[in-house]
Design a protein around this motif. Structure first.
Motif, PDB file in Angstrom:
ATOM      1  N   LEU A   1       9.682  -2.441   4.841  1.00 18.31           N
ATOM      2  CA  LEU A   1       9.566  -1.775   3.547  1.00 18.31           C
ATOM      3  C   LEU A   1       8.196  -2.002   2.918  1.00 18.31           C
ATOM      4  O   LEU A   1       7.588  -1.074   2.359  1.00 18.31           O
ATOM      5  CB  LEU A   1      10.671  -2.277   2.606  1.00 18.31           C
ATOM      6  CG  LEU A   1      12.105  -1.905   2.997  1.00 18.31           C
ATOM      7  CD1 LEU A   1      13.095  -2.479   2.002  1.00 18.31           C
ATOM      8  CD2 LEU A   1      12.263  -0.390   3.086  1.00 18.31           C
ATOM      9  N   VAL A   2       7.702  -3.232   2.994  1.00 12.77           N
ATOM     10  CA  VAL A   2       6.376  -3.522   2.432  1.00 12.77           C
ATOM     11  C   VAL A   2       5.305  -2.759   3.193  1.00 12.77           C
ATOM     12  O   VAL A   2       4.362  -2.217   2.592  1.00 12.77           O
ATOM     13  CB  VAL A   2       6.090  -5.041   2.471  1.00 12.77           C
ATOM     14  CG1 VAL A   2       4.644  -5.327   2.046  1.00 12.77           C
ATOM     15  CG2 VAL A   2       7.063  -5.788   1.573  1.00 12.77           C
ATOM     16  N   ALA A   3       5.430  -2.695   4.518  1.00  9.56           N
ATOM     17  CA  ALA A   3       4.445  -1.960   5.322  1.00  9.56           C
ATOM     18  C   ALA A   3       4.436  -0.480   4.961  1.00  9.56           C
ATOM     19  O   ALA A   3       3.362   0.146   4.907  1.00  9.56           O
ATOM     20  CB  ALA A   3       4.751  -2.138   6.810  1.00  9.56           C
ATOM     21  N   VAL A   4       5.609   0.073   4.697  1.00  6.34           N
ATOM     22  CA  VAL A   4       5.684   1.486   4.297  1.00  6.34           C
ATOM     23  C   VAL A   4       4.958   1.696   2.968  1.00  6.34           C
ATOM     24  O   VAL A   4       4.227   2.685   2.787  1.00  6.34           O
ATOM     25  CB  VAL A   4       7.157   1.937   4.193  1.00  6.34           C
ATOM     26  CG1 VAL A   4       7.252   3.303   3.521  1.00  6.34           C
ATOM     27  CG2 VAL A   4       7.792   1.977   5.571  1.00  6.34           C
ATOM     28  N   VAL A   5       5.136   0.767   2.043  1.00  4.61           N
ATOM     29  CA  VAL A   5       4.447   0.871   0.746  1.00  4.61           C
ATOM     30  C   VAL A   5       2.936   0.788   0.939  1.00  4.61           C
ATOM     31  O   VAL A   5       2.169   1.597   0.393  1.00  4.61           O
ATOM     32  CB  VAL A   5       4.939  -0.225  -0.215  1.00  4.61           C
ATOM     33  CG1 VAL A   5       4.092  -0.234  -1.490  1.00  4.61           C
ATOM     34  CG2 VAL A   5       6.412  -0.024  -0.561  1.00  4.61           C
ATOM     35  N   LEU A   6       2.477  -0.195   1.714  1.00  7.78           N
ATOM     36  CA  LEU A   6       1.040  -0.357   1.925  1.00  7.78           C
ATOM     37  C   LEU A   6       0.443   0.838   2.670  1.00  7.78           C
ATOM     38  O   LEU A   6      -0.729   1.183   2.478  1.00  7.78           O
ATOM     39  CB  LEU A   6       0.767  -1.647   2.711  1.00  7.78           C
ATOM     40  CG  LEU A   6       1.082  -2.966   1.995  1.00  7.78           C
ATOM     41  CD1 LEU A   6       0.778  -4.150   2.915  1.00  7.78           C
ATOM     42  CD2 LEU A   6       0.283  -3.096   0.703  1.00  7.78           C
ATOM     43  N   SER A   7       1.256   1.455   3.528  1.00 11.64           N
ATOM     44  CA  SER A   7       0.736   2.570   4.321  1.00 11.64           C
ATOM     45  C   SER A   7       0.337   3.765   3.460  1.00 11.64           C
ATOM     46  O   SER A   7      -0.425   4.623   3.910  1.00 11.64           O
ATOM     47  CB  SER A   7       1.790   3.018   5.350  1.00 11.64           C
ATOM     48  OG  SER A   7       2.873   3.685   4.709  1.00 11.64           O
ATOM     49  N   GLN A   8       0.848   3.827   2.234  1.00 13.60           N
ATOM     50  CA  GLN A   8       0.506   4.955   1.362  1.00 13.60           C
ATOM     51  C   GLN A   8      -0.980   4.971   1.019  1.00 13.60           C
ATOM     52  O   GLN A   8      -1.524   6.001   0.620  1.00 13.60           O
ATOM     53  CB  GLN A   8       1.355   4.898   0.084  1.00 13.60           C
ATOM     54  CG  GLN A   8       2.857   4.848   0.317  1.00 13.60           C
ATOM     55  CD  GLN A   8       3.357   5.941   1.250  1.00 13.60           C
ATOM     56  OE1 GLN A   8       3.104   7.131   1.008  1.00 13.60           O
ATOM     57  NE2 GLN A   8       4.051   5.549   2.309  1.00 13.60           N
ATOM     58  N   ILE A   9      -1.635   3.823   1.188  1.00 13.81           N
ATOM     59  CA  ILE A   9      -3.082   3.748   0.954  1.00 13.81           C
ATOM     60  C   ILE A   9      -3.825   4.467   2.066  1.00 13.81           C
ATOM     61  O   ILE A   9      -4.910   5.010   1.856  1.00 13.81           O
ATOM     62  CB  ILE A   9      -3.529   2.268   0.866  1.00 13.81           C
ATOM     63  CG1 ILE A   9      -2.830   1.590  -0.309  1.00 13.81           C
ATOM     64  CG2 ILE A   9      -5.033   2.142   0.739  1.00 13.81           C
ATOM     65  CD1 ILE A   9      -3.082   0.100  -0.395  1.00 13.81           C
ATOM     66  N   GLY A  10      -3.219   4.476   3.260  1.00 11.17           N
ATOM     67  CA  GLY A  10      -3.867   5.081   4.419  1.00 11.17           C
ATOM     68  C   GLY A  10      -4.470   4.017   5.317  1.00 11.17           C
ATOM     69  O   GLY A  10      -5.546   3.497   5.029  1.00 11.17           O
ATOM     70  N   ILE A  11      -3.755   3.667   6.381  1.00 12.74           N
ATOM     71  CA  ILE A  11      -4.183   2.585   7.277  1.00 12.74           C
ATOM     72  C   ILE A  11      -4.112   3.061   8.712  1.00 12.74           C
ATOM     73  O   ILE A  11      -3.130   3.685   9.130  1.00 12.74           O
ATOM     74  CB  ILE A  11      -3.278   1.341   7.098  1.00 12.74           C
ATOM     75  CG1 ILE A  11      -3.365   0.827   5.653  1.00 12.74           C
ATOM     76  CG2 ILE A  11      -3.680   0.231   8.070  1.00 12.74           C
ATOM     77  CD1 ILE A  11      -2.373  -0.264   5.341  1.00 12.74           C
TER      78      ILE A  11
END
Length: 561
Positions: A44-54
């Motif tokens: 879940l945290v990775a999905v949130v951080l991915s919104q930045i674009g990684i």
């Protein structure tokens, strides 16, 4: 936000470990009986951080998953192959029925509601709470020969389906195993656990970490010779009433003297006797008064594990070994014998097999003497045998490259399934050859936890942006499909276990059912209700099988949806 994006662009590994740190922190919180857990939290945290674009390399994901799944196989290998016997046919059938019913449920629902291969595999992974399906399914999708964009889309959908269905997958297993099953059986888990424990108490007591007997079976005590004056050491030992004792040290007139069977004891000699408590306590009446201490009479005893290999021991009964080793085993005390990690009940007619591990206790010099005759000494070490395990992972990855085609349907284990199979085989081989392949529990736990959580976090970082969009469009329908995938196979397996396999003990049945779904949260609740370890044995067998059966559902779902 731009600042974080710049950092993650330069070093995407920071996003990976930040996902793990925050994810495991979130996973510790409990909501009633439910706890999210570190793996789901990291996703879940990775999905949130991915919104930045990684952007993160795909090879990291493959390496992490291979480490995780190999460690799972290595730990489960001995139990898995031991379970493949007539004595565990009920557990084998239960695990197989749940895996088959789970596969059919996913296929039927996926075709009914038009789910693609990725979403179907994700629903299987989340609804059945078998995170390893994510890896085996993703690997299988990669071998379908699809265009790169399409393959990546389907692989992203695996994580999406998992994210939507995982939470109820865990919670639903608790509901069925802890609440519905006891109601269905008409008896509580606790009552049947007490009943089963009473039948098992004939076995040896197993102590947990930090626990020890207040009255240990093996003791050492000092006596001053009075009544035994004039007797030889051999006569004293032979007169111990059948209990095993050994005279380990003698002090005469302030001087330590050599211990020989024919040495005659004299009045006021001080002797150190080591042995079984019952025999040592009786020595006060036949030797003389007990002393609290005497300079130079303290000795160091140790415990050693030895793998039985000598043909003079392997294949013989306990009674035969005792009769043939009277002189050899002087001063040596057997604490337990384990076969495949499980303690044996040592009766006179118990037959010892090659590969059994005997735990012996005594003076170091005595242990060295007998260990050379018994087999291979297991040297405790915190080092991992990277030669053994590196080869194991290589073999697994090579097996994962193989593709079997049935008509136009490609079937492959993929890197994950291959590493799992290699882990099982190498884990089993290690249990038969304990001198090689060492992997400390801490090292195995790190590989398993870091490998799975890191793999899932990478999946979330790679596909999080698309996941959010898809969840917004079809999240409710996916969630309801996941509810059916969670509940229906468990109910089918519960009915099969009760009416076909004839399980009649609720605690044993609950352990087997939760293991067949590899449902760790449910098993934790079952143990809490039971109050003892009765559900553990059936859980261990079905859990080992489920780790294999359910993991292999990944490529099967990809093949048949």
């Amino acid at each position: 936000m731009a600042f974080l994006g710049s950092i993650f662009h330069q070093a995407p590994e920071i996003a990976l470990f930040l996902s793990l740190a925050i994810g495991y922190w979130i996973g510790k919180f409990q909501f009633g009986k439910f706890q999210l857990g570190g793996v789901a939290g990291s996703l879940l945290v990775a999905v949130v951080l991915s919104q930045i674009g990684i952007t993160i390399d795909n090879g990291i994901k493959t390496v992490l998953f291979a480490l995780f799944i190999y460690a799972v196989g290595f730990e489960s290998g001995p139990q898995f192959f031991r379970s493949l016997g007539r004595q565990s046919i009920r557990e084998i059938l239960m695990a197989a029925v749940l895996a088959i019913s789970g596969l059919l449920t996913v296929i039927v629902l996926s075709k009914t509601f038009g789910l693609d291969k990725g979403l179907a595999a994700g629903v299987a992974a989340g609804g059945l709470t078998q995170s390893a399906i994510i890896g085996t399914a993703s690997s299988a999708i990669g071998k379908l020969g699809l265009a790169a964009d399409e393959a990546q889309r389907l692989q992203a959908n695996v994580a999406i389906g998992y994210a939507v269905t995982y939470i109820f997958g865990s919670f639903g297993a608790i509901i069925v195993c802890v609440n519905i099953l006891p109601w269905f059986m008409g008896r509580s888990i606790r009552d049947d656990a007490i009943k089963a424990e009473a039948a098992l108490l004939a076995g040896a007591k197993l102590y947990g970490p930090g626990e020890a007997a207040a009255l240990p079976d093996l003791v050492g005590r000092l006596f001053q010779v009075r009544q035994a004056a004039g007797q030889s050491i051999g006569e004293v030992e032979a007169g111990a009433g059948g209990a095993t004792i050994a005279v380990e040290r003698v002090k005469r007139a302030g001087t330590i003297i050599g211990v020989e069977p024919n040495l005659k004891l004299q009045a006021d000699d001080i002797v150190l006797i080591v042995g079984r408590r019952a025999g040592v306590v009786e020595m006060a009446e036949s030797i003389g008064p007990e002393l609290q201490s005497s300079e130079g009479m303290d000795m160091v005893v140790t415990t050693q594990d030895v793998v039985i290999a000598n043909k003079d021991f392997a294949g013989h009964t306990v009674a035969e070994i005792i009769e043939a080793t009277k002189d050899l085993r002087h001063g040596i005390f057997v604490l337990q014998v384990k076969r495949g990690g499980n303690p044996l009940n040592l009766l006179a007619d118990t037959r010892i097999a090659a590969g059994d591990v005997v735990t012996i206790h005594g003076l170091r010099e005595d242990l060295q003497r007998i260990a050379k005759q018994v087999g291979t000494v297991i040297v405790a070490s915190d080092k991992t045998d990277f030669v053994f395990h590196g080869l194991g992972i290589v073999v697994g990855l090579l097996v994962g490259l193989l593709v079997l085609r049935i008509g136009s349907i490609p079937l492959t284990l993929g890197s994950g399934g291959g590493a799992l199979l290699a882990g099982l085989v190498f884990g089993w081989y290690r249990s038969r050859n304990m001198a090689i392949g060492n992997m400390p529990t801490g090292a195995s736990t790190l590989l398993r936890d870091l490998g799975l959580a890191g793999f899932v976090a990478v999946v979330g970082l790679q596909s999080g942006q698309q996941a959010v969009q898809t969840i917004a469009q079809s999240g409710i329908s996916l969630f309801l499909i996941g509810v059916v995938v969670t509940i229906l196979p468990l109910v089918i397996t519960m009915l099969f276990g009760r009416y076909v396999l004839r399980y009649d003990n609720t605690a044993v049945f609950a352990g087997a059912l939760s293991g067949s779904r590899s449902a760790n949260p449910a098993f934790g609740e079952i143990l809490d209700k039971a109050g003892n370890s009765v559900p553990t044995t059936p859980f261990a067998i079905t859990y080992a099988l489920a780790n294999v059966f359910l993991t292999l559902l990944g490529p099967l779902v990809v093949a048949f949806v």
